[in-house]
Write a protein that holds these residues in place. Structure first.
Motif, PDB file in Angstrom:
ATOM      1  N   TRP A 290     -17.894  -4.577  14.927  1.00 56.17           N
ATOM      2  CA  TRP A 290     -17.268  -4.427  16.276  1.00 56.17           C
ATOM      3  C   TRP A 290     -18.405  -4.187  17.227  1.00 56.17           C
ATOM      4  O   TRP A 290     -18.338  -4.701  18.236  1.00 56.17           O
ATOM      5  CB  TRP A 290     -16.574  -3.083  16.309  1.00 56.17           C
ATOM      6  CG  TRP A 290     -15.963  -2.707  17.508  1.00 56.17           C
ATOM      7  CD1 TRP A 290     -14.580  -3.085  17.902  1.00 56.17           C
ATOM      8  CD2 TRP A 290     -16.403  -1.831  18.298  1.00 56.17           C
ATOM      9  NE1 TRP A 290     -14.656  -2.517  19.268  1.00 56.17           N
ATOM     10  CE2 TRP A 290     -15.642  -1.858  19.303  1.00 56.17           C
ATOM     11  CE3 TRP A 290     -17.588  -0.999  18.333  1.00 56.17           C
ATOM     12  CZ2 TRP A 290     -16.026  -0.932  20.530  1.00 56.17           C
ATOM     13  CZ3 TRP A 290     -17.982  -0.039  19.425  1.00 56.17           C
ATOM     14  CH2 TRP A 290     -16.982   0.021  20.533  1.00 56.17           C
TER      15      TRP A 290
ATOM     16  N   ASP B 172      -8.492   0.053  16.410  1.00 51.61           N
ATOM     17  CA  ASP B 172     -10.002   0.260  15.686  1.00 51.61           C
ATOM     18  C   ASP B 172     -10.139   1.548  15.120  1.00 51.61           C
ATOM     19  O   ASP B 172     -10.884   1.481  14.120  1.00 51.61           O
ATOM     20  CB  ASP B 172     -10.801   0.073  17.003  1.00 51.61           C
ATOM     21  CG  ASP B 172     -11.000  -1.298  17.722  1.00 51.61           C
ATOM     22  OD1 ASP B 172     -10.655  -2.213  16.652  1.00 51.61           O
ATOM     23  OD2 ASP B 172     -11.367  -1.553  18.725  1.00 51.61           O
TER      24      ASP B 172
ATOM     25  N   VAL C 162     -13.695  -9.452  13.719  1.00 52.15           N
ATOM     26  CA  VAL C 162     -13.013  -8.308  14.306  1.00 52.15           C
ATOM     27  C   VAL C 162     -11.338  -8.596  14.378  1.00 52.15           C
ATOM     28  O   VAL C 162     -10.530  -7.790  13.891  1.00 52.15           O
ATOM     29  CB  VAL C 162     -13.506  -7.988  15.780  1.00 52.15           C
ATOM     30  CG1 VAL C 162     -12.449  -7.058  16.657  1.00 52.15           C
ATOM     31  CG2 VAL C 162     -14.831  -7.384  16.012  1.00 52.15           C
TER      32      VAL C 162
END
Length: 353
Positions: free
Chosen positions: A150, A136, A184
């Motif tokens: 996210w 991430d 995502v």
């Protein structure tokens, strides 16, 4: 994209220090406990808002002080940005160009900072959460808007789990969860491909064998997210939590077709993890011309001579500003032409070369 100046006050043993790092590489030497790692820690906090050593931020405040503060000047696109982070009785505060920062993500966008420290092997040995955070962090820097997607996914997941704990039907929350979760997953999948491309040659350079990663989305192979969520619904209701989705994603690493987590030594794991960090910097630099700032904490204490040589050689052409610490110049010979500082009892002094 260099850090031009940093000022640290009241953090661990660092009462008040200021220095200007070299745009390419800067060395800090000194005995254990002198403050070298604390110095790196301060730089890391300036870019990420947290320490890489502890989750308890208040422990960073120097004994007898009420707060710590860190100030830095960072050049980006021909503009100098002023960044500040402090922690006191009011909690963590961050500022950007003399104004309150809108979350730490605004500072992170300006000053992307990476670290290779003695615990780097946790990226391999640790749980999936460590690797998801690594992914991430990389996606955040190459995909505009990713952090908002996210966050939407995390909110939808929290709402669905709350309903599940009450034994309520979860269908009402599925649409938002699926919409954000698919985005995502796609962003992580695309980034994993970029990371794999950036890894090319690094495995051979560091360990003599190719490295590869395989991304796993967080649900069984052969199903898409919608199908996996539907198949898991009864189990979710029974246990009160969502068992499939991007919050269960992970990736595996192989060295010459061997599982790095299961089949290689701790020393090799450290080099593999370091290779992942270097690949992340290269992937970032591909889109942003520069990979940010890399902190390397006392590599000579963790690696044998050949591994240390391999790591240092890989740093030579890395598109990132580097700050490197070590016990002494004899254990970690500095490259000629770069500044060397000595750290002793929280004080920093530039050495004459």
């Amino acid at each position: 994209m260099p850090l031009n100046l940093i000022r640290i006050e009241g953090l661990r043993c660092l009462t008040e220090i200021e220095f200007s790092p070299h745009p390419k590489r800067t060395y800090f030497f000194g005995p254990n406990g002198a403050g070298k790692t604390s110095l790196l820690e301060a730089v890391y906090i300036l870019g990420r808002g947290r320490s890489f050593r502890t989750r308890h931020s208040r422990r960073l405040i120097q004994h007898g002080q009420e707060r710590f503060s860190i100030y830095g000047e960072f050049s980006l696109n021909e503009r100098v940005h002023r960044l500040g982070v402090g922690l006191g009785t009011e909690g963590l505060e961050s500022r950007l160009d003399s104004e309150p920062a809108i979350g730490m993500s605004s500072l992170a966008k300006i000053m992307p900072v990476h670290v290779i420290d003695p615990n780097i092997h946790r990226l391999i040995e640790g749980g999936p959460g460590d690797r998801r955070r690594f992914l991430d962090w990389g996606v955040f820097h190459v995909e505009p808007g990713y952090i908002e997607v996210w966050r939407r996914y995390r909110r939808a997941l929290s709402q669905r789990n709350a309903a599940l704990k009450l034994g309520r039907a979860s269908d009402v929350w599925n649409a938002g969860l699926l919409e954000a979760g698919k985005k995502v997953d796609l962003a992580r999948k695309l980034y994993s491909g970029e990371l794999l491309a950036a890894l090319e040659g690094l495995g051979e350079e560091l360990l003599g064998s190719p490295l590869e990663i395989s991304y796993r989305p967080g649900w069984p192979e052969g199903l898409d997210f919608c199908q996996a969520l539907e198949a898991s619904n009864n189990r979710d209701l029974s246990n009160g939590t969502t068992h499939v989705g991007p919050h269960r994603a992970d990736f595996s690493v192989k060295l010459a077709s061997r599982s790095v987590k299961e089949e290689v030594s701790r020393g090799q794991q450290k080099l593999v993890a370091a290779g992942l960090v270097l690949a992340q910097i290269k992937a970032f630099a591909t889109k942003n011309k520069n990979g940010g700032l890399l902190l390397v904490d006392d590599p000579a204490a963790e690696l044998d001579a050949s591994s240390l040589h391999a790591l240092l050689s890989s740093l030579d052409n890395l598109p990132a500003q580097q700050i490197i610490t070590g016990l002494s110049e004899s254990t970690l010979p500095p490259e000629t032409g770069y500044p060397v500082f000595h750290v002793e009892q929280g004080q920093v002094m530039k050495m004459v070369q």
